[in-house]
Design a protein around this motif. Structure first.
Motif, PDB file in Angstrom:
ATOM      1  N   ASP A 137       0.805  -1.221   0.000  1.00  0.00           N
ATOM      2  CA  ASP A 137       0.000   0.000   0.000  1.00  0.00           C
ATOM      3  C   ASP A 137       0.839   1.272   0.000  1.00  0.00           C
ATOM      4  O   ASP A 137       0.411   2.298  -0.490  1.00  0.00           O
ATOM      5  CB  ASP A 137      -0.934   0.025   1.216  1.00  0.00           C
ATOM      6  CG  ASP A 137      -2.005  -1.049   1.135  1.00  0.00           C
ATOM      7  OD1 ASP A 137      -2.315  -1.502   0.015  1.00  0.00           O
ATOM      8  OD2 ASP A 137      -2.521  -1.436   2.198  1.00  0.00           O
ATOM      9  N   GLU A 138       2.037   1.201   0.588  1.00  0.00           N
ATOM     10  CA  GLU A 138       2.909   2.369   0.635  1.00  0.00           C
ATOM     11  C   GLU A 138       4.365   1.929   0.606  1.00  0.00           C
ATOM     12  O   GLU A 138       4.687   0.789   0.944  1.00  0.00           O
ATOM     13  CB  GLU A 138       2.610   3.229   1.864  1.00  0.00           C
ATOM     14  CG  GLU A 138       2.722   2.481   3.170  1.00  0.00           C
ATOM     15  CD  GLU A 138       2.272   3.322   4.348  1.00  0.00           C
ATOM     16  OE1 GLU A 138       3.160   3.681   5.143  1.00  0.00           O
ATOM     17  OE2 GLU A 138       1.075   3.617   4.458  1.00  0.00           O
ATOM     18  N   ALA A 139       5.228   2.837   0.226  1.00  0.00           N
ATOM     19  CA  ALA A 139       6.644   2.508   0.045  1.00  0.00           C
ATOM     20  C   ALA A 139       7.299   2.003   1.319  1.00  0.00           C
ATOM     21  O   ALA A 139       8.181   1.148   1.260  1.00  0.00           O
ATOM     22  CB  ALA A 139       7.396   3.721  -0.487  1.00  0.00           C
ATOM     23  N   ASP A 140       6.871   2.489   2.479  1.00  0.00           N
ATOM     24  CA  ASP A 140       7.466   2.032   3.739  1.00  0.00           C
ATOM     25  C   ASP A 140       7.269   0.532   3.962  1.00  0.00           C
ATOM     26  O   ASP A 140       7.988  -0.076   4.730  1.00  0.00           O
ATOM     27  CB  ASP A 140       6.873   2.790   4.926  1.00  0.00           C
ATOM     28  CG  ASP A 140       7.321   4.230   4.945  1.00  0.00           C
ATOM     29  OD1 ASP A 140       8.520   4.465   5.145  1.00  0.00           O
ATOM     30  OD2 ASP A 140       6.471   5.116   4.740  1.00  0.00           O
ATOM     31  N   HIS A 141       6.285  -0.047   3.315  1.00  0.00           N
ATOM     32  CA  HIS A 141       5.993  -1.479   3.468  1.00  0.00           C
ATOM     33  C   HIS A 141       6.378  -2.282   2.236  1.00  0.00           C
ATOM     34  O   HIS A 141       5.945  -3.423   2.085  1.00  0.00           O
ATOM     35  CB  HIS A 141       4.513  -1.676   3.789  1.00  0.00           C
ATOM     36  CG  HIS A 141       4.085  -0.954   5.016  1.00  0.00           C
ATOM     37  ND1 HIS A 141       4.460  -1.345   6.282  1.00  0.00           N
ATOM     38  CD2 HIS A 141       3.342   0.159   5.176  1.00  0.00           C
ATOM     39  CE1 HIS A 141       3.954  -0.511   7.166  1.00  0.00           C
ATOM     40  NE2 HIS A 141       3.271   0.417   6.524  1.00  0.00           N
ATOM     41  N   ALA A 142       7.208  -1.713   1.391  1.00  0.00           N
ATOM     42  CA  ALA A 142       7.595  -2.380   0.142  1.00  0.00           C
ATOM     43  C   ALA A 142       9.007  -2.959   0.191  1.00  0.00           C
ATOM     44  O   ALA A 142       9.417  -3.626  -0.748  1.00  0.00           O
ATOM     45  CB  ALA A 142       7.486  -1.396  -1.024  1.00  0.00           C
ATOM     46  N   TRP A 143       9.730  -2.730   1.265  1.00  0.00           N
ATOM     47  CA  TRP A 143      11.132  -3.134   1.342  1.00  0.00           C
ATOM     48  C   TRP A 143      11.360  -4.131   2.469  1.00  0.00           C
ATOM     49  O   TRP A 143      10.925  -3.919   3.604  1.00  0.00           O
ATOM     50  CB  TRP A 143      12.028  -1.913   1.570  1.00  0.00           C
ATOM     51  CG  TRP A 143      12.088  -1.041   0.374  1.00  0.00           C
ATOM     52  CD1 TRP A 143      11.311   0.054   0.108  1.00  0.00           C
ATOM     53  CD2 TRP A 143      12.964  -1.189  -0.739  1.00  0.00           C
ATOM     54  NE1 TRP A 143      11.659   0.588  -1.099  1.00  0.00           N
ATOM     55  CE2 TRP A 143      12.670  -0.159  -1.644  1.00  0.00           C
ATOM     56  CE3 TRP A 143      13.964  -2.096  -1.056  1.00  0.00           C
ATOM     57  CZ2 TRP A 143      13.351  -0.011  -2.845  1.00  0.00           C
ATOM     58  CZ3 TRP A 143      14.642  -1.941  -2.245  1.00  0.00           C
ATOM     59  CH2 TRP A 143      14.334  -0.903  -3.123  1.00  0.00           C
ATOM     60  N   TYR A 144      12.073  -5.214   2.140  1.00  0.00           N
ATOM     61  CA  TYR A 144      12.362  -6.277   3.101  1.00  0.00           C
ATOM     62  C   TYR A 144      13.821  -6.704   2.976  1.00  0.00           C
ATOM     63  O   TYR A 144      14.402  -6.609   1.901  1.00  0.00           O
ATOM     64  CB  TYR A 144      11.483  -7.503   2.832  1.00  0.00           C
ATOM     65  CG  TYR A 144      10.014  -7.201   2.985  1.00  0.00           C
ATOM     66  CD1 TYR A 144       9.386  -7.383   4.212  1.00  0.00           C
ATOM     67  CD2 TYR A 144       9.268  -6.721   1.914  1.00  0.00           C
ATOM     68  CE1 TYR A 144       8.043  -7.095   4.364  1.00  0.00           C
ATOM     69  CE2 TYR A 144       7.932  -6.421   2.064  1.00  0.00           C
ATOM     70  CZ  TYR A 144       7.319  -6.607   3.288  1.00  0.00           C
ATOM     71  OH  TYR A 144       5.991  -6.304   3.441  1.00  0.00           O
ATOM     72  N   VAL A 145      14.381  -7.196   4.060  1.00  0.00           N
ATOM     73  CA  VAL A 145      15.706  -7.801   4.017  1.00  0.00           C
ATOM     74  C   VAL A 145      15.499  -9.242   3.556  1.00  0.00           C
ATOM     75  O   VAL A 145      14.868 -10.038   4.243  1.00  0.00           O
ATOM     76  CB  VAL A 145      16.412  -7.767   5.385  1.00  0.00           C
ATOM     77  CG1 VAL A 145      17.744  -8.514   5.324  1.00  0.00           C
ATOM     78  CG2 VAL A 145      16.617  -6.326   5.831  1.00  0.00           C
ATOM     79  N   ASP A 146      15.984  -9.540   2.376  1.00  0.00           N
ATOM     80  CA  ASP A 146      15.869 -10.889   1.812  1.00  0.00           C
ATOM     81  C   ASP A 146      16.960 -11.784   2.387  1.00  0.00           C
ATOM     82  O   ASP A 146      16.720 -12.940   2.723  1.00  0.00           O
ATOM     83  CB  ASP A 146      15.976 -10.793   0.291  1.00  0.00           C
ATOM     84  CG  ASP A 146      15.623 -12.073  -0.422  1.00  0.00           C
ATOM     85  OD1 ASP A 146      15.643 -13.144   0.208  1.00  0.00           O
ATOM     86  OD2 ASP A 146      15.348 -12.016  -1.627  1.00  0.00           O
ATOM     87  N   ALA A 147      18.175 -11.256   2.488  1.00  0.00           N
ATOM     88  CA  ALA A 147      19.308 -11.998   3.050  1.00  0.00           C
ATOM     89  C   ALA A 147      20.284 -10.987   3.645  1.00  0.00           C
ATOM     90  O   ALA A 147      20.459  -9.897   3.088  1.00  0.00           O
ATOM     91  CB  ALA A 147      19.996 -12.832   1.973  1.00  0.00           C
ATOM     92  N   PRO A 148      20.946 -11.334   4.748  1.00  0.00           N
ATOM     93  CA  PRO A 148      21.882 -10.392   5.371  1.00  0.00           C
ATOM     94  C   PRO A 148      23.081 -10.048   4.496  1.00  0.00           C
ATOM     95  O   PRO A 148      23.707  -9.022   4.684  1.00  0.00           O
ATOM     96  CB  PRO A 148      22.324 -11.081   6.660  1.00  0.00           C
ATOM     97  CG  PRO A 148      21.772 -12.451   6.633  1.00  0.00           C
ATOM     98  CD  PRO A 148      20.805 -12.565   5.507  1.00  0.00           C
TER      99      PRO A 148
END
Length: 188
Positions: A137-148
């Motif tokens: 819904d918004e850019a703040d919730h579009a980014w995740y750490v996939d791998a360290p």
């Protein structure tokens, strides 16, 4: 480059020679060091050594999970833009839409489909791999750490333990908490 990274490159090279992601008919030749230098000049930052080695020792994209790594500078046969082209377009688009900024130094390296990308944070010492999921819904919730780290991301692909695999033990990507810090300009 560490001995562990050298061994990892050998494993990636063997897998890259034997598998082809969707849309790729053959493994592209590796790029010259000058191509990496040109890409870095266009980007305005250096590539992590392991990422540069993938391009200079294994191939210019066309290997890796799902649709594989994007080529560095030239458009792939799949029709997707190259990594540098995609990064520059995302930065430009983000400058026009302040609600969806693209973080500086975060290079898209692999397309997942549905506008999702695996990206490497070229500013992190470990080359953290991030998942960009723009269907939020918004850019703040579009980014995740996939791998360290990029090394961990490659190992998950080689071992079949990534979240995108049908693997019950795969960890869920966690939110990337540095998103706003990396997209907010410092006060003058």
């Amino acid at each position: 480059m560490t001995e562990n990274e050298q061994q990892l490159l050998k494993r990636v090279a063997a897998e890259a020679r034997n598998t082809r992601p969707s849309g790729w008919t053959s493994l592209p030749a590796p790029v010259e060091a000058a191509t990496v230098t040109c890409a870095e000049a266009s980007l305005g930052f250096r590539l992590p050594p392991l990422l540069a080695a993938l391009y200079t020792r294994i191939g210019d994209g066309g290997f890796g999970p799902e649709y594989g790594l994007l080529p560095l500078l030239d458009n792939p046969p799949t029709g997707e833009p190259a990594a540098v082209t995609q990064y520059l377009a995302n930065r430009e688009s983000g400058s026009k839409d302040p609600d969806w900024p693209w973080p500086e130094g975060v290079l898209p390296m692999s397309h997942w489909g549905c506008a999702m990308y695996a990206c490497v944070d070229c500013r992190s010492s470990e080359a953290t791999v991030l998942l960009y999921e723009p269907n939020a819904d918004e850019a703040d919730h579009a980014w995740y750490v996939d791998a360290p780290s990029l090394a961990d991301w490659l190992r998950a692909w080689l071992d079949g333990t990534g979240w995108y695999e049908d693997y019950d033990g795969a960890p869920e990507p966690t939110p990337w908490t540095d998103f706003r810090i990396r997209t907010t300009a410092p006060a003058s």
